[in-house]
Design a protein around this motif. Structure first.
Motif, PDB file in Angstrom:
ATOM      1  N   HIS A  50       0.940  -1.309   0.078  1.00 46.53           N
ATOM      2  CA  HIS A  50      -0.101   0.103  -0.064  1.00 46.53           C
ATOM      3  C   HIS A  50       0.893   1.231  -0.079  1.00 46.53           C
ATOM      4  O   HIS A  50       0.485   2.299  -0.493  1.00 46.53           O
ATOM      5  CB  HIS A  50      -1.082  -0.013   1.077  1.00 46.53           C
ATOM      6  CG  HIS A  50      -0.502   0.491   2.408  1.00 46.53           C
ATOM      7  ND1 HIS A  50       0.379  -0.468   3.147  1.00 46.53           N
ATOM      8  CD2 HIS A  50      -0.773   1.398   3.007  1.00 46.53           C
ATOM      9  CE1 HIS A  50       0.751   0.172   4.450  1.00 46.53           C
ATOM     10  NE2 HIS A  50      -0.010   1.351   4.079  1.00 46.53           N
ATOM     11  N   TRP A  51       2.109   1.227   0.558  1.00 43.70           N
ATOM     12  CA  TRP A  51       2.844   2.417   0.714  1.00 43.70           C
ATOM     13  C   TRP A  51       3.489   2.681  -0.786  1.00 43.70           C
ATOM     14  O   TRP A  51       4.070   3.668  -0.825  1.00 43.70           O
ATOM     15  CB  TRP A  51       3.853   2.390   1.788  1.00 43.70           C
ATOM     16  CG  TRP A  51       4.530   1.126   2.102  1.00 43.70           C
ATOM     17  CD1 TRP A  51       4.095  -0.065   2.841  1.00 43.70           C
ATOM     18  CD2 TRP A  51       5.784   0.752   1.274  1.00 43.70           C
ATOM     19  NE1 TRP A  51       5.201  -1.110   2.577  1.00 43.70           N
ATOM     20  CE2 TRP A  51       6.213  -0.787   1.603  1.00 43.70           C
ATOM     21  CE3 TRP A  51       6.370   1.121   0.173  1.00 43.70           C
ATOM     22  CZ2 TRP A  51       7.094  -1.477   1.077  1.00 43.70           C
ATOM     23  CZ3 TRP A  51       7.673   0.511  -0.131  1.00 43.70           C
ATOM     24  CH2 TRP A  51       8.012  -1.001   0.379  1.00 43.70           C
ATOM     25  N   GLN A  59      -4.941   8.340   1.631  1.00 48.22           N
ATOM     26  CA  GLN A  59      -4.478   8.481   3.058  1.00 48.22           C
ATOM     27  C   GLN A  59      -5.416   9.343   3.995  1.00 48.22           C
ATOM     28  O   GLN A  59      -5.835  10.377   3.607  1.00 48.22           O
ATOM     29  CB  GLN A  59      -3.161   9.155   2.990  1.00 48.22           C
ATOM     30  CG  GLN A  59      -2.307   9.217   4.208  1.00 48.22           C
ATOM     31  CD  GLN A  59      -1.870   7.688   4.584  1.00 48.22           C
ATOM     32  OE1 GLN A  59      -1.601   6.817   3.756  1.00 48.22           O
ATOM     33  NE2 GLN A  59      -1.806   7.425   6.030  1.00 48.22           N
ATOM     34  N   ASP A  73      -1.853   5.422   9.563  1.00 48.58           N
ATOM     35  CA  ASP A  73      -1.884   4.059   9.989  1.00 48.58           C
ATOM     36  C   ASP A  73      -1.520   3.650  11.304  1.00 48.58           C
ATOM     37  O   ASP A  73      -2.032   2.807  11.931  1.00 48.58           O
ATOM     38  CB  ASP A  73      -1.343   3.207   8.930  1.00 48.58           C
ATOM     39  CG  ASP A  73      -1.968   3.074   7.383  1.00 48.58           C
ATOM     40  OD1 ASP A  73      -2.729   3.764   7.256  1.00 48.58           O
ATOM     41  OD2 ASP A  73      -1.091   2.370   6.497  1.00 48.58           O
ATOM     42  N   ASP A  74      -0.563   4.177  11.769  1.00 44.49           N
ATOM     43  CA  ASP A  74       0.304   3.859  13.138  1.00 44.49           C
ATOM     44  C   ASP A  74       0.503   5.014  13.825  1.00 44.49           C
ATOM     45  O   ASP A  74       1.283   5.989  13.488  1.00 44.49           O
ATOM     46  CB  ASP A  74       1.631   3.171  12.843  1.00 44.49           C
ATOM     47  CG  ASP A  74       2.032   2.348  14.214  1.00 44.49           C
ATOM     48  OD1 ASP A  74       1.576   2.995  15.113  1.00 44.49           O
ATOM     49  OD2 ASP A  74       2.850   1.424  14.034  1.00 44.49           O
ATOM     50  N   ARG A  92     -10.071   8.576  10.167  1.00 45.57           N
ATOM     51  CA  ARG A  92      -9.943   7.438   9.565  1.00 45.57           C
ATOM     52  C   ARG A  92     -11.369   6.677   9.710  1.00 45.57           C
ATOM     53  O   ARG A  92     -11.668   6.402   8.668  1.00 45.57           O
ATOM     54  CB  ARG A  92      -8.935   6.663  10.618  1.00 45.57           C
ATOM     55  CG  ARG A  92      -7.417   7.078  10.190  1.00 45.57           C
ATOM     56  CD  ARG A  92      -6.432   6.151  10.967  1.00 45.57           C
ATOM     57  NE  ARG A  92      -6.260   4.813  10.409  1.00 45.57           N
ATOM     58  CZ  ARG A  92      -6.142   4.426   9.086  1.00 45.57           C
ATOM     59  NH1 ARG A  92      -5.358   5.075   8.083  1.00 45.57           N
ATOM     60  NH2 ARG A  92      -6.076   3.139   8.890  1.00 45.57           N
ATOM     61  N   PHE A 116     -11.661   3.781   7.307  1.00 46.85           N
ATOM     62  CA  PHE A 116     -10.835   3.019   7.846  1.00 46.85           C
ATOM     63  C   PHE A 116     -11.001   2.695   9.195  1.00 46.85           C
ATOM     64  O   PHE A 116     -10.623   3.548  10.305  1.00 46.85           O
ATOM     65  CB  PHE A 116      -9.338   4.144   7.650  1.00 46.85           C
ATOM     66  CG  PHE A 116      -8.956   4.260   6.263  1.00 46.85           C
ATOM     67  CD1 PHE A 116      -7.939   3.460   5.475  1.00 46.85           C
ATOM     68  CD2 PHE A 116      -9.311   5.362   5.626  1.00 46.85           C
ATOM     69  CE1 PHE A 116      -8.154   3.510   4.143  1.00 46.85           C
ATOM     70  CE2 PHE A 116      -8.928   5.558   4.385  1.00 46.85           C
ATOM     71  CZ  PHE A 116      -8.277   4.670   3.388  1.00 46.85           C
ATOM     72  N   THR A 132      -6.580   1.028  12.955  1.00 43.76           N
ATOM     73  CA  THR A 132      -5.363   1.541  13.150  1.00 43.76           C
ATOM     74  C   THR A 132      -4.478   0.899  14.322  1.00 43.76           C
ATOM     75  O   THR A 132      -5.070   0.339  15.099  1.00 43.76           O
ATOM     76  CB  THR A 132      -5.914   3.072  13.524  1.00 43.76           C
ATOM     77  OG1 THR A 132      -6.747   3.732  13.006  1.00 43.76           O
ATOM     78  CG2 THR A 132      -4.783   4.004  13.708  1.00 43.76           C
ATOM     79  N   TYR A 156       3.688  -4.092   8.273  1.00 42.10           N
ATOM     80  CA  TYR A 156       3.454  -2.962   7.645  1.00 42.10           C
ATOM     81  C   TYR A 156       3.444  -2.633   6.105  1.00 42.10           C
ATOM     82  O   TYR A 156       3.405  -1.842   5.282  1.00 42.10           O
ATOM     83  CB  TYR A 156       4.543  -1.978   8.243  1.00 42.10           C
ATOM     84  CG  TYR A 156       4.207  -1.493   9.820  1.00 42.10           C
ATOM     85  CD1 TYR A 156       3.272  -0.561   9.767  1.00 42.10           C
ATOM     86  CD2 TYR A 156       5.010  -2.395  10.525  1.00 42.10           C
ATOM     87  CE1 TYR A 156       3.023  -0.448  11.248  1.00 42.10           C
ATOM     88  CE2 TYR A 156       4.690  -1.965  11.833  1.00 42.10           C
ATOM     89  CZ  TYR A 156       3.771  -0.953  12.019  1.00 42.10           C
ATOM     90  OH  TYR A 156       3.409  -0.742  13.511  1.00 42.10           O
ATOM     91  N   PRO A 179      -2.163  -2.121   4.681  1.00 43.59           N
ATOM     92  CA  PRO A 179      -3.113  -1.275   5.656  1.00 43.59           C
ATOM     93  C   PRO A 179      -3.211  -2.030   7.039  1.00 43.59           C
ATOM     94  O   PRO A 179      -3.542  -3.150   6.939  1.00 43.59           O
ATOM     95  CB  PRO A 179      -4.283  -0.684   4.960  1.00 43.59           C
ATOM     96  CG  PRO A 179      -4.122  -0.755   3.656  1.00 43.59           C
ATOM     97  CD  PRO A 179      -3.157  -1.989   3.471  1.00 43.59           C
ATOM     98  N   PRO A 180      -3.470  -1.380   8.055  1.00 41.94           N
ATOM     99  CA  PRO A 180      -3.821  -1.947   9.399  1.00 41.94           C
ATOM    100  C   PRO A 180      -5.132  -2.852   9.144  1.00 41.94           C
ATOM    101  O   PRO A 180      -6.024  -2.486   8.426  1.00 41.94           O
ATOM    102  CB  PRO A 180      -4.071  -1.078  10.248  1.00 41.94           C
ATOM    103  CG  PRO A 180      -3.351   0.224   9.784  1.00 41.94           C
ATOM    104  CD  PRO A 180      -3.455   0.041   8.289  1.00 41.94           C
TER     105      PRO A 180
END
Length: 145
Positions: free
Chosen positions: A10-11, A18, A22-23, A42, A47, A50, A82, A85-86
Motif C-alpha cells: 500500500h505504501w 491517505q 496508519d500507526d 480514519r 478506515f 489503526t 506494515y 494497511p492495518p
C-alpha cells in the motif's frame, strides 16, 4: 484473485487514499486529542483499523464492510505487518505464524464496550486462521468478561 505477487504494497501505490496515519506512533504529538482526531478522521473515511505500535485499534462501523474477503486473506497471508494497511487479518496472520513457526502459544485480548464488535472481531480472527491453515491447528477460544 491471483497470488499475493499481483498486489503492490500500500505504501508503494500512488492512488491509495491517505486518511490520518496508519500507526499512531507516527503522530507528531501523542496525546488524547491527537489520537481521537486521527481515529475520527480514519473512521469518517471507513478506515476502521489503526495501529498504535503492535496494538490494533478497531472501531465498529455498525455496517457491513468489504474488508474481509478472499482478496484480503491473500494480501495479508505471510505479509509483514506494515506491508498492507492495518487490518485484523495482519494481527491474525502474525499470531498464526508465531504459533506455527516459532511454536509459541498465542493470546489476543479483545476489549471494548458492549456492542463494540468484540465477538465479530474474534470470529474474523478464527475464520482467518481456519482458512490459512486449511483447518490445521486446534484453536482454543476463551472469553473474559
Amino acid at each position: 484473485m491471483g497470488s499475493r505477487g499481483d498486489y503492490r504494497y500500500h505504501w508503494q501505490s500512488h492512488n491509495v487514499k491517505q486518511s490520518g496515519v496508519d500507526d499512531m506512533v507516527l503522530l507528531s504529538k501523542i496525546n488524547e486529542d491527537a489520537i481521537v482526531e486521527n481515529l475520527k478522521k480514519r473512521y469518517m473515511d471507513d478506515f476502521i483499523f489503526t495501529y498504535i505500535g503492535p496494538v490494533l485499534i478497531s472501531i465498529n462501523p455498525f455496517k457491513q464492510m468489504p474488508y474481509f474477503g478472499e482478496r484480503e486473506i491473500e494480501m495479508y497471508q505471510g505479509a509483514a505487518q506494515y506491508e498492507n494497511p492495518p487490518h485484523i487479518y495482519a494481527l491474525a496472520d502474525n499470531m498464526y505464524r508465531n504459533m506455527m513457526i516459532d511454536r509459541e502459544n498465542q493470546c489476543v485480548i479483545i476489549s471494548g464496550e458492549s456492542g463494540a464488535g468484540k465477538t465479530v472481531a474474534a470470529k474474523y480472527i478464527m475464520s482467518y486462521i481456519s482458512k490459512v491453515s486449511g483447518g490445521g491447528p486446534r484453536v482454543q477460544v476463551g472469553h473474559m468478561e
